[in-house]
Motif scaffolding. Structure first.
Motif, PDB file in Angstrom:
ATOM      1  N   ILE A  69       0.869  -1.177   0.000  1.00 57.85           N
ATOM      2  CA  ILE A  69       0.000   0.000   0.000  1.00 57.85           C
ATOM      3  C   ILE A  69       0.908   1.231   0.000  1.00 57.85           C
ATOM      4  O   ILE A  69       1.677   1.446   0.942  1.00 57.85           O
ATOM      5  N   VAL A  70       0.807   2.008  -1.072  1.00 57.64           N
ATOM      6  CA  VAL A  70       1.731   3.122  -1.286  1.00 57.64           C
ATOM      7  C   VAL A  70       0.968   4.435  -1.183  1.00 57.64           C
ATOM      8  O   VAL A  70      -0.016   4.659  -1.911  1.00 57.64           O
ATOM      9  N   GLU A  71       1.421   5.284  -0.303  1.00 58.96           N
ATOM     10  CA  GLU A  71       0.785   6.597  -0.124  1.00 58.96           C
ATOM     11  C   GLU A  71       1.058   7.463  -1.343  1.00 58.96           C
ATOM     12  O   GLU A  71       2.210   7.785  -1.643  1.00 58.96           O
ATOM     13  N   ALA A  72      -0.006   7.845  -2.073  1.00 56.12           N
ATOM     14  CA  ALA A  72       0.151   8.668  -3.268  1.00 56.12           C
ATOM     15  C   ALA A  72       0.106  10.159  -2.940  1.00 56.12           C
ATOM     16  O   ALA A  72       0.763  10.970  -3.588  1.00 56.12           O
ATOM     17  N   ASP A  73      -0.694  10.508  -1.964  1.00 52.64           N
ATOM     18  CA  ASP A  73      -0.726  11.852  -1.399  1.00 52.64           C
ATOM     19  C   ASP A  73      -1.423  11.747  -0.042  1.00 52.64           C
ATOM     20  O   ASP A  73      -1.686  10.642   0.431  1.00 52.64           O
ATOM     21  N   LYS A  74      -1.752  12.866   0.572  1.00 49.60           N
ATOM     22  CA  LYS A  74      -2.308  12.814   1.926  1.00 49.60           C
ATOM     23  C   LYS A  74      -3.711  12.210   1.966  1.00 49.60           C
ATOM     24  O   LYS A  74      -4.197  11.816   3.031  1.00 49.60           O
ATOM     25  N   ASP A  75      -4.355  12.109   0.803  1.00 46.48           N
ATOM     26  CA  ASP A  75      -5.739  11.631   0.779  1.00 46.48           C
ATOM     27  C   ASP A  75      -5.913  10.211   0.251  1.00 46.48           C
ATOM     28  O   ASP A  75      -6.949   9.580   0.512  1.00 46.48           O
ATOM     29  N   GLU A  92     -10.243  -7.760   3.571  1.00 52.46           N
ATOM     30  CA  GLU A  92     -10.579  -7.058   4.813  1.00 52.46           C
ATOM     31  C   GLU A  92      -9.316  -6.550   5.513  1.00 52.46           C
ATOM     32  O   GLU A  92      -9.275  -5.408   6.002  1.00 52.46           O
ATOM     33  N   ALA A  93      -8.269  -7.383   5.566  1.00 57.68           N
ATOM     34  CA  ALA A  93      -7.016  -6.960   6.201  1.00 57.68           C
ATOM     35  C   ALA A  93      -6.375  -5.807   5.439  1.00 57.68           C
ATOM     36  O   ALA A  93      -5.817  -4.883   6.041  1.00 57.68           O
ATOM     37  N   ILE A  94      -6.476  -5.849   4.121  1.00 57.70           N
ATOM     38  CA  ILE A  94      -5.900  -4.776   3.302  1.00 57.70           C
ATOM     39  C   ILE A  94      -6.663  -3.474   3.513  1.00 57.70           C
ATOM     40  O   ILE A  94      -6.059  -2.408   3.710  1.00 57.70           O
ATOM     41  N   MET A  95      -8.001  -3.545   3.510  1.00 55.02           N
ATOM     42  CA  MET A  95      -8.799  -2.347   3.667  1.00 55.02           C
ATOM     43  C   MET A  95      -8.672  -1.755   5.068  1.00 55.02           C
ATOM     44  O   MET A  95      -8.825  -0.548   5.260  1.00 55.02           O
ATOM     45  N   LYS A  96      -8.378  -2.589   6.039  1.00 54.76           N
ATOM     46  CA  LYS A  96      -8.160  -2.080   7.396  1.00 54.76           C
ATOM     47  C   LYS A  96      -6.954  -1.150   7.429  1.00 54.76           C
ATOM     48  O   LYS A  96      -6.950  -0.133   8.137  1.00 54.76           O
ATOM     49  N   VAL A  97      -5.916  -1.493   6.663  1.00 58.87           N
ATOM     50  CA  VAL A  97      -4.726  -0.633   6.596  1.00 58.87           C
ATOM     51  C   VAL A  97      -5.011   0.620   5.769  1.00 58.87           C
ATOM     52  O   VAL A  97      -4.543   1.716   6.090  1.00 58.87           O
ATOM     53  N   VAL A  98      -5.783   0.490   4.706  1.00 57.08           N
ATOM     54  CA  VAL A  98      -6.143   1.659   3.897  1.00 57.08           C
ATOM     55  C   VAL A  98      -6.905   2.674   4.741  1.00 57.08           C
ATOM     56  O   VAL A  98      -6.686   3.885   4.649  1.00 57.08           O
ATOM     57  N   GLY A  99      -7.811   2.184   5.592  1.00 53.49           N
ATOM     58  CA  GLY A  99      -8.557   3.066   6.484  1.00 53.49           C
ATOM     59  C   GLY A  99      -9.496   3.985   5.732  1.00 53.49           C
ATOM     60  O   GLY A  99     -10.200   3.569   4.806  1.00 53.49           O
ATOM     61  N   ASP A 100      -9.493   5.256   6.106  1.00 54.07           N
ATOM     62  CA  ASP A 100     -10.407   6.234   5.516  1.00 54.07           C
ATOM     63  C   ASP A 100      -9.869   6.846   4.228  1.00 54.07           C
ATOM     64  O   ASP A 100     -10.536   7.689   3.614  1.00 54.07           O
ATOM     65  N   ARG A 101      -8.692   6.449   3.835  1.00 54.78           N
ATOM     66  CA  ARG A 101      -8.104   7.034   2.628  1.00 54.78           C
ATOM     67  C   ARG A 101      -8.773   6.485   1.366  1.00 54.78           C
ATOM     68  O   ARG A 101      -9.345   5.405   1.355  1.00 54.78           O
ATOM     69  N   GLU A 102      -8.647   7.220   0.302  1.00 53.85           N
ATOM     70  CA  GLU A 102      -9.188   6.793  -0.987  1.00 53.85           C
ATOM     71  C   GLU A 102      -8.190   5.858  -1.663  1.00 53.85           C
ATOM     72  O   GLU A 102      -6.973   6.024  -1.536  1.00 53.85           O
ATOM     73  N   VAL A 103      -8.684   4.855  -2.370  1.00 55.31           N
ATOM     74  CA  VAL A 103      -7.827   4.005  -3.202  1.00 55.31           C
ATOM     75  C   VAL A 103      -7.912   4.538  -4.621  1.00 55.31           C
ATOM     76  O   VAL A 103      -8.957   4.452  -5.283  1.00 55.31           O
ATOM     77  N   GLY A 110      -1.860  10.780  -7.900  1.00 54.08           N
ATOM     78  CA  GLY A 110      -1.573  11.654  -6.766  1.00 54.08           C
ATOM     79  C   GLY A 110      -0.281  12.410  -7.018  1.00 54.08           C
ATOM     80  O   GLY A 110      -0.100  13.037  -8.066  1.00 54.08           O
ATOM     81  N   ASP A 111       0.633  12.320  -6.057  1.00 54.30           N
ATOM     82  CA  ASP A 111       1.932  12.987  -6.203  1.00 54.30           C
ATOM     83  C   ASP A 111       2.989  12.077  -6.825  1.00 54.30           C
ATOM     84  O   ASP A 111       4.151  12.472  -6.947  1.00 54.30           O
TER      85      ASP A 111
END
Length: 326
Positions: free
Chosen positions: A148-154, A166-177, A237-238
């Motif tokens: 899971i790579v942070e593309a920007d703050k969102d 489910e485990a993957i989405m738990k790490v993603v949290g409230d961020r957009e994919v 993203g960035d």
């Protein structure tokens, strides 16, 4: 998100001197130097022994006279700077803590159990999930990496969504994919792709030559929205992401290279210390080696290689292994 194709010419991989040859030359130099040092040490020791009696007699008196003065000087110095010894202890402790942190990071990278590692300083998180991989009629239990790579703050990019959505989405949290990117269509790389894409309304990226394998897992109802090919690139993203052609383990295997993070996500093409196998075999070893030599090991030496399974490695480390695989 912007996707474009652009031609790229990769320079060929040139083999360097083997590690064995370098080691043999080094051993010969060490042996020669050691012989000279031995002769010098014997001569020096003999001379020192002849004058030792006289020196010891003179030194004894000097040491006794100087002991009180040295102790007094030490006491005076302690009074002048009482924090000096505490400062030295702090420096030693800091060095020890730094070494321990590096060791801990190294050990953590070797972990093969289910779990989460990260995010690291570059905003990359590894999610390890367990599942069953069936290939050529054989089943095996494996633990796969999803990155899971942070593309920007969102938002984030999810690379190789493996067994547990489910485990993957738990790490993603409230961020957009923003994107679900698959290096090929073996089940450990796409098993959760559809579930994550449907939940987050993200597009899925896959090479068109992987569609037959995709249909075995997800059927023909939902096709990946983006057809990627080596030589293309994304702006997400960035991040600017280059797509590297890495055929060998399958016809349409690709890698995702993010130069600004110094990282490449190479799927099953190259794992730490070895070319990646599929179901315990090599599909097309010659083509796979060419992909490794021409498209992975030509990246900057400090580039991290983040595979589909096992710990990460670097271009520099695997370049030293390449000759042994040919």
């Amino acid at each position: 998100m912007f996707w474009k194709r652009k031609p790229k010419k990769q320079e060929g991989h040139e083999a360097t001197d083997s590690a064995v040859g370098v080691a043999e030359e080094t051993e010969e130099e060490v042996d020669a130097a050691g012989s000279e040092d031995t002769d010098t040490e014997e001569t020096t020791e003999k001379a020192a022994t002849e004058g030792r009696s006289t020196d010891e007699a003179e030194a004894t008196g000097s040491e006794e006279d100087g002991t009180d003065e040295a102790e007094a000087a030490d006491e005076k110095a302690d009074e002048a700077d009482p924090d000096e010894s505490a400062s030295d202890d702090t420096d030693v402790k800091a060095d020890a803590d730094e070494k321990a942190a590096k060791t801990e990071d190294s050990e953590e990278d070797e972990v093969v159990e289910v779990g989460v590692t990260g995010p690291d300083a570059d905003g990359i998180t590894r999610v390890r999930t367990a599942g069953t991989f069936e290939f050529d009629g054989e089943k095996s239990e494996i633990i796969s990496n999803t990155w899971i790579v942070e593309a920007d703050k969102d938002g984030v990019v999810v690379i190789d969504p493996a067994h547990d959505a489910e485990a993957i989405m738990k790490v993603v949290g409230d961020r957009e994919v923003y994107l679900v990117a698959c290096t090929n269509a073996y089940s450990p790389h796409i098993e959760s792709a559809l579930a994550i894409a449907e939940e987050t309304e993200a597009d899925i990226a896959l090479h068109p030559r992987e569609m037959r394998a995709w249909r075995r897992v997800h059927g023909a109802e939902h096709r990946p929205e983006i057809e990627v090919e080596g030589g293309g690139s994304f702006d997400v993203g960035d991040l600017h992401i280059d797509v590297l052609p890495l055929p060998g383990t399958s016809p349409g295997t690709v890698g995702y290279y993010v130069s600004q993070l110094g990282a490449v996500f190479g799927g099953d093409t190259l794992r730490k210390g070895e070319p990646g196998m599929v179901g315990g075999i090599y599909i097309d070893y010659t083509t796979q080696l060419a992909s490794i030599g021409e498209n992975l090991l030509t990246l900057p030496p400090d580039t991290r290689i983040l595979p589909d399974r096992g710990p990460s490695t670097t271009v520099e480390a695997e370049s030293r292994n390449f000759d042994a695989w040919v």
